[in-house]
Write a protein that holds these residues in place. Sequence first.
Motif, mmCIF file in Angstrom:
data_model
loop_
_atom_site.group_PDB
_atom_site.id
_atom_site.type_symbol
_atom_site.label_atom_id
_atom_site.label_comp_id
_atom_site.label_asym_id
_atom_site.label_seq_id
_atom_site.Cartn_x
_atom_site.Cartn_y
_atom_site.Cartn_z
ATOM 1 N N CYS A 310 0.861 -1.185 0.000
ATOM 2 C CA CYS A 310 0.000 0.000 0.000
ATOM 3 C C CYS A 310 0.897 1.235 0.000
ATOM 4 C CB CYS A 310 -0.904 0.014 1.238
ATOM 5 S SG CYS A 310 -2.088 -1.349 1.285
ATOM 6 N N ILE A 312 0.961 5.091 0.881
ATOM 7 C CA ILE A 312 0.249 6.132 1.632
ATOM 8 C C ILE A 312 0.902 7.474 1.315
ATOM 9 C CG2 ILE A 312 -0.349 6.968 3.937
ATOM 10 C CD1 ILE A 312 -0.208 4.052 4.869
ATOM 11 N N THR A 313 0.126 8.403 0.795
ATOM 12 C CA THR A 313 0.639 9.719 0.417
ATOM 13 C C THR A 313 -0.014 10.815 1.251
ATOM 14 O OG1 THR A 313 -1.048 10.077 -1.291
ATOM 15 C CG2 THR A 313 0.966 8.888 -1.951
ATOM 16 N N GLU A 315 -1.405 13.412 0.062
ATOM 17 C CA GLU A 315 -2.664 13.787 -0.594
ATOM 18 C C GLU A 315 -3.809 12.906 -0.107
ATOM 19 O OE1 GLU A 315 -4.522 14.247 -5.118
ATOM 20 O OE2 GLU A 315 -2.462 13.557 -4.815
ATOM 21 N N ASP A 316 -3.567 11.580 -0.012
ATOM 22 C CA ASP A 316 -4.607 10.676 0.482
ATOM 23 C C ASP A 316 -4.963 10.992 1.928
ATOM 24 O OD1 ASP A 316 -4.780 9.315 -1.909
ATOM 25 O OD2 ASP A 316 -3.279 7.835 -1.352
ATOM 26 N N SER A 319 -7.042 14.186 2.250
ATOM 27 C CA SER A 319 -8.443 14.042 1.850
ATOM 28 C C SER A 319 -9.283 13.346 2.920
ATOM 29 C CB SER A 319 -8.531 13.246 0.538
ATOM 30 O OG SER A 319 -8.088 11.909 0.728
ATOM 31 N N HIS A 320 -8.621 12.597 3.828
ATOM 32 C CA HIS A 320 -9.336 11.924 4.918
ATOM 33 C C HIS A 320 -9.125 12.635 6.261
ATOM 34 C CE1 HIS A 320 -9.257 8.721 1.884
ATOM 35 N NE2 HIS A 320 -10.298 8.217 2.505
ATOM 36 N N LYS A 331 5.670 10.093 1.694
ATOM 37 C CA LYS A 331 5.117 8.885 1.093
ATOM 38 C C LYS A 331 5.607 7.689 1.894
ATOM 39 C CE LYS A 331 4.759 8.595 -3.378
ATOM 40 N NZ LYS A 331 5.058 8.450 -4.827
ATOM 41 N N GLN A 364 -4.474 -2.348 -1.109
ATOM 42 C CA GLN A 364 -5.643 -1.575 -0.689
ATOM 43 C C GLN A 364 -5.604 -1.380 0.819
ATOM 44 O OE1 GLN A 364 -7.794 -0.286 -2.960
ATOM 45 N NE2 GLN A 364 -6.503 -1.237 -4.529
ATOM 46 N N TYR A 367 -8.714 3.599 4.694
ATOM 47 C CA TYR A 367 -8.379 4.794 5.473
ATOM 48 C C TYR A 367 -9.498 5.137 6.468
ATOM 49 C CZ TYR A 367 -4.526 6.007 2.312
ATOM 50 O OH TYR A 367 -3.368 6.005 1.591
ATOM 51 N N GLN A 369 -11.725 7.897 8.439
ATOM 52 C CA GLN A 369 -12.186 9.231 8.026
ATOM 53 C C GLN A 369 -12.432 10.093 9.248
ATOM 54 O OE1 GLN A 369 -12.762 10.508 4.716
ATOM 55 N NE2 GLN A 369 -12.810 12.375 5.913
#
Length: 371
Positions: A310, A312-313, A315-316, A319-320, A331, A364, A367, A369
């Motif tokens: 997986c 993980i950035t 940006e991700d 967004s959460h 990263k 996958q 994440y 939230q």
Amino acid sequence: MTQLGYIAILVLWACSIALAISCGNIENGSVKPRFFFQRRKRTFECNAGYIAENDNNRIECTSSGWSPVPRCIPIQCGRIENGKIVDKVEEKTTFQCNHGYKSENGINETTCTSEGWSPVPICIVQECPHPPDIDLAEIVSGEKAEYQEGDVVQYRCYPGYTLAGPERITCSGEKWTPPPKCLAPCIITRQQLETKKLLLSNGRRRTVLIQSDQTMEFLCGEHSDLKIPYPIKCVDGHMDLPTCISGTGEKCGRPPTIKNGDITTLSLKEYVFGSSVEFKCQHYYIIQGERKSYCYNGNWTKPPVCLEPCVITQEDMRSHNIDLKWASAQKLYVSHGAFVEFKCRSSLSPNSSNNHRVQCHAGQIPYPQCT
């Protein structure tokens, strides 16, 4: 109103301002109302965290200054035991309990009054329940009647069983970190070997015990043309034994290719019956299945697969509304099956439908939230 009347009002207003200026500001307090015309008596109020030195808060602005002199002194509420003040907005004071403590009533706001804190901020020790019971294991250190933040207990599996996970767990935030598991060994009997026409690597047959995650090689016995070793892994008490059958002896062409992996040796154009090749995966990829593939009757046995990690950035996570709990990176690569912990960003709370600790599965990751 006549022009003379307007002039009189302006004169009074100007005098009022001049008089107020001559009296000066009140340290840690203020006058109510700020300007006046006819009345000289005024009321003053102290700022949050201060109180009037005397009960009477009525003062008069004279040519010599305020009479009586108004004084706002700090309210002696004292320190918050096992906690600290983090913010103060007007009369409301926000406090935070120290690590290992929590607010007794779940409220983290209080007000400093002449009588002290209201409500009184009380930080109590965070406690954990009894450590979880693990099948086929016992606690060997750290066991006691009550558990507080930071307490650690150590587990040990019964003889023959393999510990999977950390042997020590910690009381953190009124719950325990994930406990380990005791994996069962595999028992291969002499009768099973005879039924499958198998031999141990020394060419003999006897009942053996293999611990979980360990491998053992088997050979095909009599009435079988396939004499190559079969390395089989024990997985929590389960072991799939190979079946030996006669082969035709046909050769094989080039070995199969796997995505995100390769064989460990130079590929040949042709392989004799019983030959094998070993596979490896790229960095961060986890191999699943048997590492070796064998040439059998002109075909290669099933090769392994490489499970992707997986990624993980920032940006991700943005967004959460989350951040990594234990690391700081632009990263991060997390291998299949590995766990990663997140925390909500400042002033955000976790959604109850998600956990902070999640597991990577074949590229996958679910994440959490925060809203």
